[in-house]
Design a protein around this motif. Structure first.
Motif, mmCIF file in Angstrom:
data_model
loop_
_atom_site.group_PDB
_atom_site.id
_atom_site.type_symbol
_atom_site.label_atom_id
_atom_site.label_comp_id
_atom_site.label_asym_id
_atom_site.label_seq_id
_atom_site.Cartn_x
_atom_site.Cartn_y
_atom_site.Cartn_z
ATOM 1 N N ILE A 241 1.165 -1.389 0.010
ATOM 2 C CA ILE A 241 0.136 -0.284 0.335
ATOM 3 C C ILE A 241 0.782 1.604 0.149
ATOM 4 N N THR A 242 2.079 1.448 0.821
ATOM 5 C CA THR A 242 2.839 2.441 0.717
ATOM 6 C C THR A 242 2.884 2.536 -0.419
ATOM 7 N N GLU A 243 3.899 1.714 -1.157
ATOM 8 C CA GLU A 243 4.707 1.354 -2.406
ATOM 9 C C GLU A 243 3.204 2.323 -3.451
ATOM 10 N N HIS A 244 2.443 1.759 -3.427
ATOM 11 C CA HIS A 244 1.641 1.952 -4.009
ATOM 12 C C HIS A 244 1.253 3.535 -4.293
ATOM 13 N N GLY A 245 0.492 3.503 -3.183
ATOM 14 C CA GLY A 245 -0.384 5.239 -2.613
ATOM 15 C C GLY A 245 -1.181 5.403 -3.270
ATOM 16 N N ALA A 246 -1.815 6.498 -3.303
ATOM 17 C CA ALA A 246 -3.683 6.597 -2.929
ATOM 18 C C ALA A 246 -3.336 6.118 -4.911
ATOM 19 N N MET A 247 -4.634 5.798 -4.222
ATOM 20 C CA MET A 247 -5.248 4.645 -6.001
ATOM 21 C C MET A 247 -7.157 6.176 -6.096
ATOM 22 N N GLU A 248 -6.921 7.118 -7.174
ATOM 23 C CA GLU A 248 -7.339 7.898 -7.261
ATOM 24 C C GLU A 248 -8.942 7.193 -8.240
ATOM 25 N N GLY A 249 -8.887 5.682 -8.828
ATOM 26 C CA GLY A 249 -9.937 5.240 -10.047
ATOM 27 C C GLY A 249 -9.793 4.284 -8.828
ATOM 28 N N LEU A 250 -11.174 3.096 -9.247
ATOM 29 C CA LEU A 250 -11.271 1.793 -8.982
ATOM 30 C C LEU A 250 -10.127 1.150 -9.517
ATOM 31 N N ASP A 251 -8.819 0.669 -9.297
ATOM 32 C CA ASP A 251 -7.988 -0.274 -10.104
ATOM 33 C C ASP A 251 -8.195 -1.284 -9.514
ATOM 34 N N THR A 252 -8.450 -2.237 -10.110
ATOM 35 C CA THR A 252 -8.559 -3.826 -9.870
ATOM 36 C C THR A 252 -8.103 -4.749 -9.255
ATOM 37 N N GLU A 253 -7.171 -4.444 -10.376
ATOM 38 C CA GLU A 253 -5.941 -5.374 -10.380
ATOM 39 C C GLU A 253 -5.036 -4.761 -8.815
ATOM 40 N N TYR A 254 -5.323 -3.607 -8.586
ATOM 41 C CA TYR A 254 -4.517 -3.288 -6.581
ATOM 42 C C TYR A 254 -5.418 -3.922 -5.862
ATOM 43 N N LEU A 255 -6.019 -3.970 -6.478
ATOM 44 C CA LEU A 255 -7.665 -4.782 -5.401
ATOM 45 C C LEU A 255 -7.539 -5.787 -4.571
ATOM 46 N N GLN A 256 -7.417 -7.021 -6.313
ATOM 47 C CA GLN A 256 -6.890 -8.248 -5.888
ATOM 48 C C GLN A 256 -5.317 -8.635 -5.633
ATOM 49 N N ARG A 257 -4.819 -7.628 -5.022
ATOM 50 C CA ARG A 257 -3.475 -8.116 -4.514
ATOM 51 C C ARG A 257 -4.071 -7.492 -2.984
ATOM 52 N N ILE A 258 -4.850 -6.539 -2.661
ATOM 53 C CA ILE A 258 -4.480 -6.246 -0.903
ATOM 54 C C ILE A 258 -6.219 -6.418 -0.416
ATOM 55 N N VAL A 259 -6.418 -7.553 -1.624
ATOM 56 C CA VAL A 259 -8.467 -7.197 -0.832
ATOM 57 C C VAL A 259 -9.088 -8.439 -1.013
ATOM 58 N N LYS A 260 -9.577 -9.376 -0.041
ATOM 59 C CA LYS A 260 -9.399 -10.830 0.803
ATOM 60 C C LYS A 260 -10.917 -11.128 -0.257
ATOM 61 N N ARG A 261 -11.748 -10.141 0.557
ATOM 62 C CA ARG A 261 -13.155 -9.869 -0.343
ATOM 63 C C ARG A 261 -14.197 -8.189 0.214
ATOM 64 N N ILE A 262 -15.062 -8.019 -0.034
ATOM 65 C CA ILE A 262 -15.663 -6.660 0.395
ATOM 66 C C ILE A 262 -16.903 -7.723 0.326
ATOM 67 N N THR A 263 -17.622 -7.264 1.563
ATOM 68 C CA THR A 263 -19.222 -7.301 2.322
ATOM 69 C C THR A 263 -19.587 -6.089 2.199
ATOM 70 N N VAL A 264 -21.225 -6.832 2.017
ATOM 71 C CA VAL A 264 -21.992 -5.942 2.211
ATOM 72 C C VAL A 264 -23.055 -5.990 3.179
ATOM 73 N N ASN A 265 -23.421 -5.640 4.537
ATOM 74 C CA ASN A 265 -24.085 -6.255 5.724
ATOM 75 C C ASN A 265 -25.721 -6.144 4.869
ATOM 76 N N GLY A 266 -26.546 -6.291 6.121
ATOM 77 C CA GLY A 266 -28.435 -6.407 6.399
ATOM 78 C C GLY A 266 -28.881 -4.088 5.926
ATOM 79 N N GLU A 267 -27.081 -3.760 7.132
ATOM 80 C CA GLU A 267 -27.898 -2.825 7.204
ATOM 81 C C GLU A 267 -26.986 -1.328 5.802
ATOM 82 N N LYS A 268 -26.984 -2.295 5.268
ATOM 83 C CA LYS A 268 -25.588 -1.739 4.194
ATOM 84 C C LYS A 268 -24.419 -1.472 4.057
ATOM 85 N N LYS A 269 -23.517 -1.292 4.902
ATOM 86 C CA LYS A 269 -22.298 -1.074 5.669
ATOM 87 C C LYS A 269 -21.524 -1.674 4.279
ATOM 88 N N ILE A 270 -20.326 -1.358 4.109
ATOM 89 C CA ILE A 270 -20.140 -2.014 3.028
ATOM 90 C C ILE A 270 -18.249 -1.901 3.654
#
Length: 287
Positions: A241-270
């Motif tokens: 994350i430090t090496e990559h720096g700010a993510m201005e747009g939705l960089d999906t390749e970057y997300l795959q490197r650092i994210v295991k999953r994205i969740t949405v619960n019953g209160e619509k909290k992402i």
């Protein structure tokens, strides 16, 4: 198979991490074969068909373990671990791994749909166009509280970028609070320690009895030791994350490197669960 307290290729001896030679030979062969062009899947299939318990659970699990080994820099002698793999072989194997991971390229929404899960029912969220033409997200399970569309593409992207921006600005937010190793003595440990002291005070000394108690104590103390990869994964994640720096747009390749999953619960909290197990949420209208 019981959870290991050390990475494959190592064992604890006298409170220290040492190389397990039989396992280390397999580790070296994995890196050598990968450096020579054999795919991780082929390696996994070969190991899965062997009589090595660590890899013969099933082919998918074997593949996960092979790729986890190929990414683990501790085999170079990092983080207090003895070196098992030569750096040139490691880098060649890693280079082949990075190259293979670049293709084929998948479209952004396919990647996001695979990453995004409804935490209420466990099904993936789907991206679709509603009657007004706007792109929205919903759960794929009819009757689920998240089946009815509740947020747009812009809202979804804003939440993801907001969470990533927060950890980019303050990487310490990714700390899990777990230590690499931890020792928590139990009642049995204290009981055996007291019994050993008692036996030492009896004359004449029964050395065989004391030896049995000391061996039993060593076994109990070993069982009280726990090992967590979280600190290692957190440090690796923070470096990326430090090496990559700010993510201005939705960089999906970057997300795959650092994210295991994205969740949405019953209160619509992402929320985003990162690769080290840390989960950070985003509230609609703010964090």
């Amino acid at each position: 198979m019981a959870a290991r307290k050390t990475p494959y290729g190592y064992r604890l001896s006298g409170g220290k991490i040492v190389i397990s030679e039989d396992e280390a030979e397999i580790i070296r062969q994995i890196f050598t074969d990968k450096a020579n062009g054999i795919s991780g899947t082929q390696l996994a299939d070969k190991l899965n068909n062997s009589n090595i318990s660590y890899f013969c659970e099933n082919s998918a699990r074997a593949s996960d373990r092979v790729y986890s080994i190929l990414r683990d820099e501790r085999y170079l002698g990092r983080d207090g671990y003895p070196q098992i793999v030569d750096e040139d072989v490691f880098n060649k194997a890693r280079g082949s791994l990075v190259k293979s991971n670049r293709t084929p390229k998948t479209d952004a929404y396919t990647i996001l749909k695979k990453l995004t899960v409804c935490s209420e029912c466990g099904k993936n969220m789907v991206h679709f166009s509603c009657r007004t033409g706007k792109k929205k997200w919903r759960c794929t399970t009819k009757g689920c509280v998240n089946f009815k569309p509740s947020f747009t593409d812009d809202e979804f992207h804003k939440a993801i970028i907001g969470i990533i921006s927060a950890v980019t600005d303050e990487p310490h937010k990714l700390d899990t609070g777990e230590s690499l190793t931890e020792y928590k003595p139990t009642v049995d440990v204290m009981r055996i320690e007291n019994e050993t002291i008692r036996l030492k005070a009896i004359q004449p000394i029964d050395y065989d009895a004391i030896k049995r108690e000391i061996l039993a104590l060593a076994v109990e103390k070993y069982e009280c030791c726990t090992y967590s990869r979280a600190p290692y994964l957190t440090a690796e994640l923070q470096d990326i994350i430090t090496e990559h720096g700010a993510m201005e747009g939705l960089d999906t390749e970057y997300l795959q490197r650092i994210v295991k999953r994205i969740t949405v619960n019953g209160e619509k909290k992402i929320s985003i669960e990162f690769t080290n197990g840390k989960t950070i949420s985003y509230e609609r209208g703010g964090e």
